[in-house]
Design a protein around this motif. Sequence first.
Motif, mmCIF file in Angstrom:
data_model
loop_
_atom_site.group_PDB
_atom_site.id
_atom_site.type_symbol
_atom_site.label_atom_id
_atom_site.label_comp_id
_atom_site.label_asym_id
_atom_site.label_seq_id
_atom_site.Cartn_x
_atom_site.Cartn_y
_atom_site.Cartn_z
ATOM 1 N N THR A 101 0.843 -1.191 0.000
ATOM 2 C CA THR A 101 0.000 0.000 0.000
ATOM 3 C C THR A 101 0.885 1.249 0.000
ATOM 4 O OG1 THR A 101 -0.137 0.267 2.403
ATOM 5 C CG2 THR A 101 -1.611 -1.343 1.392
ATOM 6 N N TYR A 102 0.249 2.407 -0.027
ATOM 7 C CA TYR A 102 1.004 3.649 -0.042
ATOM 8 C C TYR A 102 1.509 4.036 1.342
ATOM 9 C CZ TYR A 102 -2.875 6.285 2.024
ATOM 10 O OH TYR A 102 -3.842 6.770 2.881
ATOM 11 N N GLN A 103 1.105 3.269 2.395
ATOM 12 C CA GLN A 103 1.539 3.572 3.758
ATOM 13 C C GLN A 103 2.314 2.435 4.406
ATOM 14 O OE1 GLN A 103 -2.121 4.705 5.764
ATOM 15 N NE2 GLN A 103 -1.538 6.858 5.684
ATOM 16 N N PHE A 104 2.000 1.199 4.096
ATOM 17 C CA PHE A 104 2.658 0.062 4.737
ATOM 18 C C PHE A 104 2.678 -1.113 3.764
ATOM 19 C CE2 PHE A 104 -1.818 0.059 5.861
ATOM 20 C CZ PHE A 104 -2.217 -1.235 5.564
ATOM 21 N N THR A 105 3.392 -2.170 4.162
ATOM 22 C CA THR A 105 3.525 -3.392 3.362
ATOM 23 C C THR A 105 3.207 -4.581 4.256
ATOM 24 O OG1 THR A 105 5.292 -2.344 2.081
ATOM 25 C CG2 THR A 105 5.041 -4.713 1.852
ATOM 26 N N VAL A 106 2.489 -5.564 3.700
ATOM 27 C CA VAL A 106 2.107 -6.771 4.421
ATOM 28 C C VAL A 106 2.713 -7.965 3.703
ATOM 29 C CG1 VAL A 106 0.216 -8.096 5.432
ATOM 30 C CG2 VAL A 106 -0.063 -5.644 5.028
ATOM 31 N N LEU A 107 3.357 -8.860 4.451
ATOM 32 C CA LEU A 107 3.923 -10.096 3.933
ATOM 33 C C LEU A 107 3.162 -11.271 4.532
ATOM 34 C CD1 LEU A 107 6.023 -11.962 2.578
ATOM 35 C CD2 LEU A 107 7.522 -11.538 4.546
ATOM 36 N N PHE A 108 2.496 -12.043 3.669
ATOM 37 C CA PHE A 108 1.806 -13.263 4.081
ATOM 38 C C PHE A 108 2.719 -14.446 3.757
ATOM 39 C CE2 PHE A 108 -1.732 -10.361 3.842
ATOM 40 C CZ PHE A 108 -2.643 -10.826 4.779
ATOM 41 N N ARG A 109 2.963 -15.301 4.767
ATOM 42 C CA ARG A 109 3.798 -16.486 4.585
ATOM 43 C C ARG A 109 3.013 -17.740 4.946
ATOM 44 N NH1 ARG A 109 9.289 -13.935 7.127
ATOM 45 N NH2 ARG A 109 7.950 -13.803 8.963
ATOM 46 N N ALA A 110 3.204 -18.785 4.147
ATOM 47 C CA ALA A 110 2.506 -20.039 4.377
ATOM 48 C C ALA A 110 3.071 -20.751 5.589
ATOM 49 C CB ALA A 110 2.604 -20.932 3.133
ATOM 50 N N ALA A 111 2.312 -21.682 6.108
ATOM 51 C CA ALA A 111 2.766 -22.461 7.254
ATOM 52 C C ALA A 111 3.958 -23.318 6.839
ATOM 53 C CB ALA A 111 1.628 -23.342 7.766
ATOM 54 N N GLY A 112 4.990 -23.293 7.652
ATOM 55 C CA GLY A 112 6.211 -24.029 7.361
ATOM 56 C C GLY A 112 7.372 -23.158 6.952
ATOM 57 N N LEU A 113 7.124 -21.905 6.587
ATOM 58 C CA LEU A 113 8.193 -20.983 6.203
ATOM 59 C C LEU A 113 8.604 -20.133 7.399
ATOM 60 C CD1 LEU A 113 7.110 -19.774 2.646
ATOM 61 C CD2 LEU A 113 8.611 -21.670 3.265
ATOM 62 N N ALA A 114 9.863 -19.718 7.402
ATOM 63 C CA ALA A 114 10.430 -18.870 8.452
ATOM 64 C C ALA A 114 10.303 -19.509 9.833
ATOM 65 C CB ALA A 114 9.786 -17.481 8.445
ATOM 66 N N GLY A 115 10.299 -20.833 9.882
ATOM 67 C CA GLY A 115 10.264 -21.529 11.160
ATOM 68 C C GLY A 115 8.934 -21.541 11.856
ATOM 69 N N SER A 116 7.846 -21.198 11.193
ATOM 70 C CA SER A 116 6.524 -21.145 11.813
ATOM 71 C C SER A 116 5.657 -22.262 11.248
ATOM 72 C CB SER A 116 5.865 -19.792 11.564
ATOM 73 O OG SER A 116 4.557 -19.751 12.089
ATOM 74 N N ASP A 117 4.864 -22.857 12.109
ATOM 75 C CA ASP A 117 3.983 -23.945 11.677
ATOM 76 C C ASP A 117 2.575 -23.467 11.373
ATOM 77 O OD1 ASP A 117 3.452 -23.269 14.259
ATOM 78 O OD2 ASP A 117 3.219 -25.323 15.013
ATOM 79 N N VAL A 118 2.330 -22.153 11.409
ATOM 80 C CA VAL A 118 1.023 -21.587 11.071
ATOM 81 C C VAL A 118 1.234 -20.445 10.084
ATOM 82 C CG1 VAL A 118 -0.059 -22.211 13.260
ATOM 83 C CG2 VAL A 118 1.120 -20.017 13.045
ATOM 84 N N ILE A 119 0.147 -20.010 9.476
ATOM 85 C CA ILE A 119 0.212 -18.876 8.557
ATOM 86 C C ILE A 119 0.520 -17.610 9.355
ATOM 87 C CG2 ILE A 119 -1.084 -17.493 6.908
ATOM 88 C CD1 ILE A 119 -2.737 -19.920 6.236
#
Length: 610
Positions: free
Chosen positions: A315-333
């Motif tokens: 967006t013009y103010q912020f950025t959102v990163l959605f990651r699937a479960a299993g990435l970056a060491g996390s087992d949830v979205i």
Amino acid sequence: MLQPGSPWCRAPPRGRRKWRPPPHFSTAQGRSPVPLAPSGDGGSRPAAPLPAMAAAVPGYSPGFKKPPATLRLKRKRPRRSEPAASQPCGAAPRAPSTSVRRNPFSSLDNAPRQPVWRQQEPAQPGRGPASTVPFWQFLESAGEDKPARNVELSEGTDVLALPEDLHLPVPTPDVPPSPRHEFPADWSIKTRLLFTSSQPFTWAEHLKAQEEAQGFVQHCRAAEINLPQSVQEPKLSTELRCAFQQSLVYWLHPSLSWLQLFPRIGADRKIAGKACPWAQDEALQQALMSDWSVSFTSLYNLLKAKLCPYFYVCTYQFTVLFRAAGLAGSDVITAVISPTTRGLREAMRNEGIEFSLPLVEESRSRKQKNSEGNLETEVAHGPEVGRSPENGEEAASSDDDDDGFSWLEEMGVQDKVKKPDAVSIKLRKEKHEVQVDHRPESLAVVKGTNTFTLLNFLINCKSLVAVAGPQAGLPPTLLSPVAFRGGTMQTLKARSMNAKARVRLAYEDIFSLEIVGPVLPHSLHLLTMLLQSAQQGAFSAVLYTHEPTAVFNADLHNASPALKKETVSKDLLKCGLHSKTLDQLSQVPTLGKSSLRFLEMKDSAYAWKS
């Protein structure tokens, strides 16, 4: 004493400009004038002979050809050959004067250099003044132990080439102590990559139509290409060229060819002046937002089904990163938002979205540990060690907030004193959160089922789209590594260049490959894998990061101990990423709030700087 009327006292006649000698001077041809002394009978007689005159007047020269010695400037300058004993006793010895004075308007490159035999050796501790130490030694870091440079002359040594090493910059790369065969995952978006190597990049130029089409098909079918460790003739390798085209593909929504839709933060200048027919048309704005909502929902469904590894909402103010479960060491979205403001966080709380501020909590826990350590020190050493005023103020403010205004009721003056409103009390409680607005520390993390609530919140949030300005009415940009509904296939721009760089006294060929566009994490890893095979395991890269996304590399402390590498690879096998890329992105981020700035490979081993 001269008598009045003497010829010495006569005034020169007026009207005459030409000087004539007095009558007591007699001149002869070929001789210098000889002064005559007046005699007692009114005549004249010759004066004393020349040897007597020379003895009477020191420095006298006949004919006035040389000035007398008494008029010379008596200034005796010390010679270099004179011993130092000529200085007065107790005086400090002078430093030897330089033969050539340095031009104050010259830089270090064009300054006159002294011959090697006149260069002084660096002063050892306790052997001389600090002014004799070369300036380049101060540029080196104090923690590095480097061998001393000894400039010695021998037969066959090029004298002009010796001082060249002294003017080279001192590199201080921040690299890991031991080379590694994989660099850490970087979740930031790169705007530009510049690869350099001693081997040419001709294999990345002028792809044929068949190779380009094959690269697109490999991307859409998520074909995994495994190249050998070293390709002998990269220019003739069709497999390499097709894989290169495959690594440049990404998906975008909305797609407006006359507008640059990334980056969106701070892009008003680039969009200003371009045609924006939706700015004053509400019906067109609603149609754009409707299509955007469909694309956004499609991406989230693919992410939930583990068919899309990640995607970005810019967006013009912020950025959102959605990651699937299993990435970056996390087992949830997980959904990571940066930067945030108090208003956005308050709106998320009102919608029932549970989120955390890991960097703020980390800073708070660090302060709490420091305060506990100070308290223990105070107890151990007695009342001499005072408590810090900040901790005292925080404790006092917390007590006041808990007790409320009960003390006013006890005194019976609750009606006479004006109480602060609820908004002021809330701002006082959240003063630490307000201080981090628009900063990387304002990173917000949403996990699990709350990401679906965040999806509905972003679709219905009116502040997601600018109301005024060049970006008014323009939906946010969606970036994804895989295809989705309403997405448009885009490719990064690649350009190879050849240049010559001066190394000491010779020129060497330097080949470069420039990649421009929103470079996603998977594209960076795929490109490095290709270059390792094509450039014989030796290249370097300069990475330009979109700064608001650098904080996505922070450790969120959500690593699941039960999460296994085999399980992640099996669950995300159909997400469209290479298996090696998937292994890298499944690791816990280690870069913190920074991102990769420099990457180098030598002998198939990585070194980097963040």
